[in-house]
Structures are given as structure tokens and as C-alpha cells.
Write an enzyme that holds these catalytic residues in place. Structure first.
Site, PDB file in Angstrom:
ATOM      1  NE  ARG A 136     -16.837  85.903 -15.312  1.00  0.00           N
ATOM      2  CZ  ARG A 136     -16.762  84.995 -16.267  1.00  0.00           C
ATOM      3  NH1 ARG A 136     -15.606  84.401 -16.543  1.00  0.00           N
ATOM      4  NH2 ARG A 136     -17.821  84.693 -16.987  1.00  0.00           N
ATOM      5  N   GLY A 166     -11.066  84.158  -5.425  1.00  0.00           N
ATOM      6  CA  GLY A 166     -11.228  83.255  -4.277  1.00  0.00           C
ATOM      7  C   GLY A 166     -12.000  83.937  -3.182  1.00  0.00           C
ATOM      8  CD  GLU A 171      -9.003  81.108   4.010  1.00  0.00           C
ATOM      9  OE1 GLU A 171      -8.731  81.038   5.203  1.00  0.00           O
ATOM     10  OE2 GLU A 171      -8.283  80.645   3.107  1.00  0.00           O
TER      11      GLU A 171
HETATM   12 MO1  MOS Z   1      -8.604  77.445   5.144  1.00  0.00          MO
HETATM   13  S1  MOS Z   1      -7.872  78.047   6.957  1.00  0.00           S
HETATM   14  O1  MOS Z   1      -7.364  77.854   4.162  1.00  0.00           O
HETATM   15  O2  MOS Z   1      -9.093  75.873   5.224  1.00  0.00           O
END
Ligand code: MOS
Length: 714
Positions: free
Chosen positions: A593, A666, A669
Site C-alpha cells: 500500500r 516498502g 530500493e
Molecule cells: Mo539502504 S542500502 O538499505 O540504506
């Protein structure tokens, strides 16, 4: 439903609505103070002196002339600095002993801290630091990274070094189509806009450190262990952070500042220069990756091998786990992966945005594109045919697996159906045009955290949590989460973060910050609302509830938990100049979400922008003779600039995490993962030439371009 405190109708719709940063006004007016800007009385300034050799011993430091220079207060080095305990296990395992400065005379790499000069002003400290004569006994160094190293060994890091299922050779032999290729990625640096900076002081028997970091709990715990202090007697604050990307943990400068503050009994600030950051704050290891894929004619994988070699230092073992991505993305009858390491006389690498997945996805997703070409199957269809039912190595079920939904939505919006799969056909003046795609994934986890929520007597709520907002918008996201959990509007919620006194909390890292903190905030808010419905009225000091999510997170079932994404890129390549321009990018993500669409989009676009940078620009080059970098600055180390970045669109499909109280996964990344592969695949589509080595520099495109022209002419 109403609470005793609001007297207004309830609200429960802040999560999912766009909200500008709650600290945005402070940031643009300059009211927000960063670590190096906070004033102190009696502040002294430390300047690190770093080694000019790559391996050897410190023979002498000529401190006497420096101590006579104007303003100089002290010079700390391995003869006079306090001893520290660097043999402990901290929040994230054993720390990099690079942070345990001035403990011995050994120099393990170029740019190793050998002294701290402290003076009344930064200018005096810098002048004296540059005047300090250090003599060394130099030893031969070895900084040569290559895939041929006989001293490479399998290394674990936070995941098994090697996984092996099935007979790789026989499955490869039985495959109708085989891809066997080596890919390389260079050393890359975090390059946050705000350099690392810390001020340490003793305040009424407590050590206080004002810092720029990704987790105050983390740095507090590491400093306490290192200096054998009760954690309660250490307070670390880090209110505003100008980027971290994995580099802002415990580093040499905080430790040096604490040593100097202790020695002088004055506040001491140590700020790193951009050049020092290249040797003192970690980086992403270069990788050499070999991928072998074997498939039936219909593209179904029989064999998958992903082997990755990265480097580490002689003082600490850090693994860039690039082969890990294959353990999630694709299954095969024979499935072999390995992460290997070689130890060199270089600084220790560290986590950098999407550690493992960023370089690993470049190799794996480029290899998939090569397989698609060889099989004559559309790259998206190839991925659909190889969608795993369970974790290829773990055998665990996926919490959600919405990769194909990302590809479907992305293909529709990008216009993928109109693409002619044959390479080198589209031309626009001097430009060859091509499009490419790649898959993305990153782990979705949560870690225990504590939060404190107070119902104030004036009808507002204060949330205190040792979260870190490293520029992501975490403070704003938590405001929205708290507002929904408290059933009030966000303007009645004040979120305070970046202070270890608020109690232990997860770092801003591993894409787990917002989810971990939101869980703790939600839990505290829920209990607070129960207390408030008892209707006892709010005393002047407010009513405060503290949560701890350790038990709830410990009870989570074992599953493969990941965010996914589909990356699309269009590039233009001029094979006579070697220039590659990215013309547009689209990323569609399934990443739980989305709490704040405004800052979330910014996160995804930021990751994709870094993908452009990774594909085309970033490369730290180590000089074999000196063992140091060429051009350790932002002029020599090129990151994508504004003119390099085209229109980038990022969006998402519905993908709430079924086991999270807010549905969060999350997003920090996954945006960079697969982005470089999509661009490299697009460069192939434009030119007909595969680029397996990043960055795709003009000098690499030129000969390949000539070869392609030759092939077409023949
Ligand atoms: Mo990130 S590489 O988990 O700050």
C-alpha cells in the site's frame, strides 16, 4: 465513531492521499538544521588526516610543529587516542573496524584515518591537518579486482553463500537454448548531497551526538558498545538527513568526534569532505557475474546459474549479494547460485541502495533478454512463462506476487505491443532507437520498533519514534499513518523523529523503515484510542502510550515477501559518437500500500534515475599504482545530471501486504532494481549489440557500433 478528545467527526483516509512534506517549509526556508549547522558554544572542529598509502604501517607522526599552529587544540592518533572495543556484535552484526579509528599503526587501504587535528575553527583544523607530516613503512598493495582471482571464496553475508538444486551440467546439455555470459558492474558510490557530519559533546554525564545518520538507535548502540558505555548514557540525534542510501551508519568521523570531545571536554564537530567520503563511508563493490541459462524452445528454464564475485577489505567482510536476486525471481530444474568474495587492500564496501539486487538484476535481467532474443519470445512473455509458484530456493509461498500485473500495466502504458522485436531497425536522424524492459524485486520486511504516542490536552497528538527521514518523506508518511490510526486529520498530529531517547526503532534501511515504524505507531495509536474511549479526560501532561512490535513481528509466518516492478526504457544511441540518451522511462511497481503518493513517486523516480546513472555514468576507478581513486569527487565521478534525465513516469498496481497492519511493503530500493538492465536491453534493441559491462560509456559503444554497422553492411 468519535473520541473524547476530538469532538469532531472522524477521519480515516489520510493514507493514500498526496501530502507535501510536513517539514518542507523548514527545509526551503533554511530553518531546518542539518548536523553540521547546529551551533554550540565552545565548539571545536576536527579534521581527519587520511593515509596516502594503500598498505603498510605508520612509522611516525610529526605532531609537534602542528600543535604550535594557530588555534590547534590537539592531534589524536594511535599513540594517544582512547582505546575502544571493536570486537562486538551490534544491531547489524559486527561493525566495520574502519570506524574504530586510531587503535593501531596498520594502514589497510588508501584514505584510512591516521589522525584527527582539532582546532578552534574548521580552517585552522584543515590547514594544520594538511601540514601534518606522517611517515609510513609502505608495503606492496593489491587492489586488482577481476573475475579470475584464484583467492576468491564463497561468502555468506546475511544469506547463504551457495545454493544448489539439481544437476546444472546435464540440464544445460539438455537445453534447446543456452545463454552463457559474463557481466560486470563497477565500483559505485552513494553520493548523498549532505556529507557525513557529527558533533559530539558531554552534557551532564551523558554523551550527546548530533549526527546525520539512518538510525539513531543504531549509532547509539554502536557508540555505547565501542566506548563501553551504558546505552542510556548515550543520546544520538539526527533530525534532518540529506541522503544516505546505506552509507550513513557508524563511521570514523563520529568515533573521532567522541574521542576528541572526551579528550578536550568540549563539543567537537567532524565533517567529512566529499573526497574523504570516497574512502570512509563505504561504497558498492564492483561485481563480476556469470549467468548461465538453459531453456526449452518455449523459453521454460531448465537450468539457471548465477555466480557473483565482489570484493571486500582486509579488515572486514562485506558481501554484495548479487546472486540473491536469482533465488527470488526464477526457478529452474537445476538452480545454482553463489556469492563469492576476494579480499583486497581497499576500503570496506557496504550496503548501497538495493544491495545485491541492483547489480544482480543488471546481470540476470540482461541475460533473460538475451534468452528471449535466442528463443524468439517476447521478453515479457518469457518472464510470464517462468513465474515461480513458490520461492525457487526456499520453497516458501509468496505473500503476494504481482510482477505480471506490473508488466501488463506497464506494457499497455509504454506501448510495448507496437514494438518490433528485431534490433537496429528504428532510426531518427543520427539516432538509433530502441526499447527494453526488465523485472524488479526487493525484499519486503519489517523489524521490531517502539513508538510513543501522546494525546495532548489541547486535542493534538504527538508521536515520538526514533525513525530517520533521509529525504524519503518518512516523517510525512508517519504523520498520515498516525492520523488514520488515531482517526484524526494529519494537521493534529506532530511526528518527532531522529532521537535515540525515543526508544529503539528500525533504521531507514532495507526498505523496511516506514513499514516497521508505521507498525509501531499504529499499535501505540490503537492502544491510545482504547484508553481515550474510557473517557477519563486528558490531564495537562497528556496521556502517553508506548508500543513495541517485537512480539507481533516475531509471530509473522515465514513467506517470500517482496515488492516487484516492471521497468521500461527507450533509448537513442548515436553509434558515431558513442552517445546514449535515455528518452523516456516507465516503472510500474507492486510495492504494498502506498502511503503518500507524492513522496512515493519521488522515491521510485529517484531510484529509476539512479538506474540511468548506473547504466550510463557511474564508475569509481581505482588506480592500480597508488591504490586510490582517480577523481574522487563529483567532477570525476559522474552521476546523472538533470540534462541526462528524461521524462520518467512511475506508478503502481494495487498490492497491499496481507500481513501488515497498514498494508505497507516498502518502496525505498525497488525503484533502482532492473532499471539499468532495461536501459542496456534497450541499447541492444537500438543497436543489435549487447553491452554486458557497466557503465555503457561512449568508448564502449563506439567499437560495438562499428561492428554492428559492419554486420549490417555485410
Ligand atoms: Mo539502504 S542500502 O538499505 O540504506
Amino acid at each position: 465513531m468519535t473520541t473524547t478528545t476530538t469532538g469532531t467527526s472522524t477521519v480515516n483516509g489520510s493514507v493514500g492521499t498526496a501530502h507535501t512534506r510536513v517539514e518542507g517549509r523548514d527545509k526551503v526556508t533554511g530553518a531546518a538544521r542539518y548536523a553540521a549547522e547546529i551551533p554550540f558554544d565552545e565548539l571545536a572542529h576536527g579534521w581527519l588526516v587520511v593515509s596516502t598509502i594503500a598498505r603498510g604501517r605508520i612509522r611516525s607522526l610529526e605532531t609537534a610543529p602542528v600543535l604550535e599552529m594557530t588555534g590547534v587544540l590537539t592531534v589524536l592518533h594511535h599513540h594517544n587516542a582512547p582505546r575502544v572495543d571493536s570486537d562486538y556484535v551490534g544491531m547489524l552484526g559486527t561493525p566495520d573496524p574502519t570506524a574504530a579509528v586510531f587503535q593501531h599503526d596498520r594502514v589497510p587501504h588508501m584514505g584510512w584515518p591516521v589522525a584527527l587535528v582539532v582546532a578552534e575553527t574548521p580552517e585552522q583544523a584543515r590547514e594544520a591537518a594538511e601540514a601534518l607530516v606522517v611517515r609510513y613503512e609502505e608495503e606492496p598493495h593489491d587492489v586488482a579486482f577481476s573475475g579470475e582471482r584464484p583467492d576468491a571464496y564463497a561468502a555468506e553475508g546475511h544469506m547463504p553463500a551457495v545454493t544448489e538444486k539439481g544437476d546444472l551440467d546435464s540440464e544445460l546439455a539438455a537445453s534447446a537454448v543456452v545463454v552463457d555470459a559474463e557481466y560486470t558492474t563497477p565500483e559505485e558510490h552513494h553520493s548523498p548531497m549532505e556529507p557525513h557530519a557529527a558533533t559530539a559533546r558531554w552534557d551532564g554525564g551523558r554523551l550527546e551526538v548530533l549526527d546525520s545518520n539512518q538510525g539513531t538507535t543504531w549509532v547509539q548502540g554502536e557508540l555505547a558498545k565501542m566506548f563501553s558505555l551504558d546505552p542510556d548514557s548515550v543520546r544520538v540525534r539526527s533530525e534532518h538527513v540529506g541522503g544516505g542510501f546505506g552509507s550513513k551508519g557508524l563511521r570514523a568521523h563520529q568515533v573521532a568526534a567522541v574521542m576528541a570531545a572526551t579528550a578536550l571536554q568540549r563539543p567537537v564537530r567532524v565533517v567529512l569532505t566529499r573526497r574523504q567520503m570516497f574512502s570512509l563511508t563505504g561504497y558498492r563493490s564492483p561485481t563480476t557475474q556469470r549467468i548461465r541459462l538453459g531453456a526449452d524452445a518455449d523459453g521454460r528454464l531448465r537450468a539457471l546459474e548465477h555466480r557473483s564475485l565482489s570484493l571486500t577489505s582486509t579488515v572486514h567482510e562485506f558481501v554484495e549479494p548479487s546472486a540473491g536476486v536469482a533465488r527470488v525471481m526464477y526457478d529452474a530444474d537445476a538452480h545454482h547460485t553463489a556469492n563469492r568474495l576476494v579480499r583486497l587492500d581497499v576500503p570496506t564496501p557496504t550496503w548501497m541502495r538495493a544491495p545485491g539486487e541492483a547489480p544482480g538484476s543488471f546481470a540476470l535481467e540482461a541475460a533473460l533478454d538475451e534468452l528471449a532474443e535466442k528463443c524468439g519470445i517476447d521478453p515479457i512473455e518469457l518472464r510470464a512463462r517462468n513465474k515461480p509458484e513458490r520461492g525457487p530456493v526456499s520453497g516458501l509461498p509468496f505473500s503476494t506476487h504481482n510482477l505480471l500485473a506490473c508488466f501488463q500495466e506497464g506494457a499497455r502504458r509504454f506501448g510495448w505491443a507496437d514494438r518490433d522485436p528485431r534490433p537496429g531497425l528504428r532510426r531518427n536522424g543520427r539516432w538509433l532507437l530502441g526499447t527494453g524492459t526488465a523485472a524488479a524485486s526487493f525484499g519486503a520486511g519489517a523489524m521490531p520498533s517502539t513508538a510513543v504516542v501522546t494525546a495532548e490536552a489541547d486535542g493534538t497528538f504527538t508521536v515520538r519514534i526514533a525513525a530517520a527521514d533521509i529525504g524519503t518523506g518518512a516523517r510525512t508518511a508517519l504523520t498520515l499513518v498516525a492520523a488514520d490510526a488515531l482517526e484524526v486529520t494529519p494537521d493534529r498530529v506532530h511526528v518527532r523523529i531522529g532521537d535515540s531517547d525515543f526508544g529503539p526503532a528500525m533504521i531507514a534501511g532495507g526498505s523496511m523503515g516506514t513499514r516497521s515504524w508505521a507498525w509501531a505507531v499504529t499499535a501505540a495509536a490503537a492502544e491510545l484510542r482504547e484508553r481515550l474511549t474510557l473517557g477519563t479526560g486528558i490531564p495537562p501532561e497528556g496521556i502517553t502510550v508506548r508500543s513495541d512490535t517485537s512480539a507481533a513481528i516475531g509471530a509473522l509466518a515465514q513467506k517470500e515477501r517482496h515488492s516487484f516492478g516492471a521497468q521500461f526504457a527507450e533509448v537513442a544511441v548515436d553509434v558515431t559518437t558513442g552517445e546514449v540518451r535515455v528518452r523516456r522511462m516507465l516503472g510500474i511497481f507492486a510495492a504494498g500500500r502506498i502511503v503518500n503518493p507524492l513522496t512515493a513517486r519521488s522515491q521510485f523516480v529517484g531510484g529509476m534515475t539512479w538506474g540511468i546513472s548506473m547504466a550510463l555514468h557511474e564508475e569509481a576507478v581505482r588506480d592500480q599504482a597508488s591504490g586510490g581513486h582517480y577523481g574522487a569527487d563529483l567532477a570525476g565521478y559522474h552521476v546523472a545530471a538533470h540534462a541526462d534525465v528524461p521524462h520518467i513516469e512511475a506508478d503502481w498496481v494495487d498490492d497491499p501486504d496481507p500481513d501488515d497492519p497498514v498494508g505497507i511493503k516498502g518502496i525505498g530500493e525497488v525503484g533502482i532494481v532492473g532499471a539499468a538492465a532495461a536501459i542496456a536491453n534497450a541499447v541492444w534493441h537500438a543497436t543489435g549489440v549487447r553491452h554486458r559491462h557497466l557503465p555503457i560509456r561512449p568508448d564502449r559503444v563506439l567499437p560495438a557500433g562499428a561492428a554492428a554497422e559492419g554486420e549490417r553492411d555485410a
